[in-house]
Scaffold this active site. Structure first.
Site, mmCIF file in Angstrom:
data_model
loop_
_atom_site.group_PDB
_atom_site.id
_atom_site.type_symbol
_atom_site.label_atom_id
_atom_site.label_comp_id
_atom_site.label_asym_id
_atom_site.label_seq_id
_atom_site.Cartn_x
_atom_site.Cartn_y
_atom_site.Cartn_z
ATOM 1 C CG ASP A 52 -1.933 -1.067 1.260
ATOM 2 O OD1 ASP A 52 -2.291 -1.545 0.169
ATOM 3 O OD2 ASP A 52 -2.379 -1.440 2.358
ATOM 4 C CE1 TYR A 110 3.700 -6.658 3.774
ATOM 5 C CE2 TYR A 110 2.973 -8.942 3.741
ATOM 6 C CZ TYR A 110 3.100 -7.714 3.118
ATOM 7 O OH TYR A 110 2.631 -7.546 1.839
#
EC number: 5.4.99.12
Length: 245
Positions: A52, A110
């Site tokens: 994003d 992540y």
């Protein structure tokens, strides 16, 4: 013409995400522009994931074809010379035509960085989420353990996420302390749009309010977006690694 895999790293602060957008700077857009200058022809880049706006990467994987004969080490140098300093090609290698960075990926890792110390330098918060209240890492990890396994993550999905199935398998999730930081690490088969940030924001909110840790399990099991809490900011999230084995 051979297919090339590239491992790339980037600081996403100034970009509107990975995926190309016609009028806004993106990671994909910058890389494709560099490749097209080198090859003098249109180049399409495919990625393992579409990070994003504001999200960073240490180990994003992309693939592309290029219609020139050039050694990989020279190609790497050429691409990096055309990119801004906040995007780097780390390594290149040839792969089979059938290779797809997204669909061949087995797992993704992540990391999310939380600055949890009032005595910090201003720049230490540039890529970390500052939380003033002292966080109890044991409570954080009690909640993180609840993520392990296969779950329906509808609660932590974004309303714009059109993914048919919200079932995801989480292999590993934990918070660890490192100096002034608390780092959340998570490995999963794949992730929904804003899922990691929603998880982190919800766990921190529960901890700040000193609610029982089982509150998180109830929120996860509700499969209802209205029960999620704060979405943690993008600036502290990194795509660390994509696994293919």
């Amino acid at each position: 013409m051979k297919k090339i895999l590239a491992e790339i790293a980037y600081d996403g602060s100034l970009y509107y995400g990975f995926q190309i957008q016609p009028t806004k700077p993106t990671i994909q857009g910058e890389i494709e522009k560099a490749l097209e200058k080198i090859s003098k022809t249109k180049v399409k880049v495919h990625s393992a994931g579409r990070t994003d706006k504001g999200v960073h990467a240490r180990g994003q994987i992309i693939s592309f074809y290029i219609r020139i004969n050039i050694k990989l080490k020279n190609l790497k140098t050429a691409i990096n010379s055309l990119l801004r300093k906040d995007i780097r090609i780390i390594k290149l290698k040839y792969v089979a035509d059938e290779f797809q960075p997204r669909f061949n990926a087995k797992r993704r890792k992540y990391s999310y960085y939380i600055l949890n110390n009032e005595n910090h330098y201003p720049w230490e918060g540039y890529q970390a989420y500052y939380v003033k209240k002292k966080l109890n890492i044991n409570r954080l990890n009690e909640m993180a353990k609840m993520l392990i396994g296969i779950h329906d993550f509808t609660t932590f999905s974004c309303i714009k996420d059109q993914t048919n199935s919200k079932l995801k398998k989480i292999y590993f999730a934990r918070f660890k302390k490192k100096n002034k930081l608390i780092i959340f690490e998570i490995i999963g088969s794949s992730f929904l749009w804003k899922m990691v940030r929603s998880i982190v924001g919800t766990i921190i909110d529960i901890e700040i309010k000193n609610e029982p840790v089982y509150t998180f399990k109830k929120i996860l099991n509700s499969k209802n977006r209205k029960f999620t809490r704060t979405t943690a900011p993008a600036k502290a999230l990194f795509l660390d690694k994509v696994f293919y084995e």
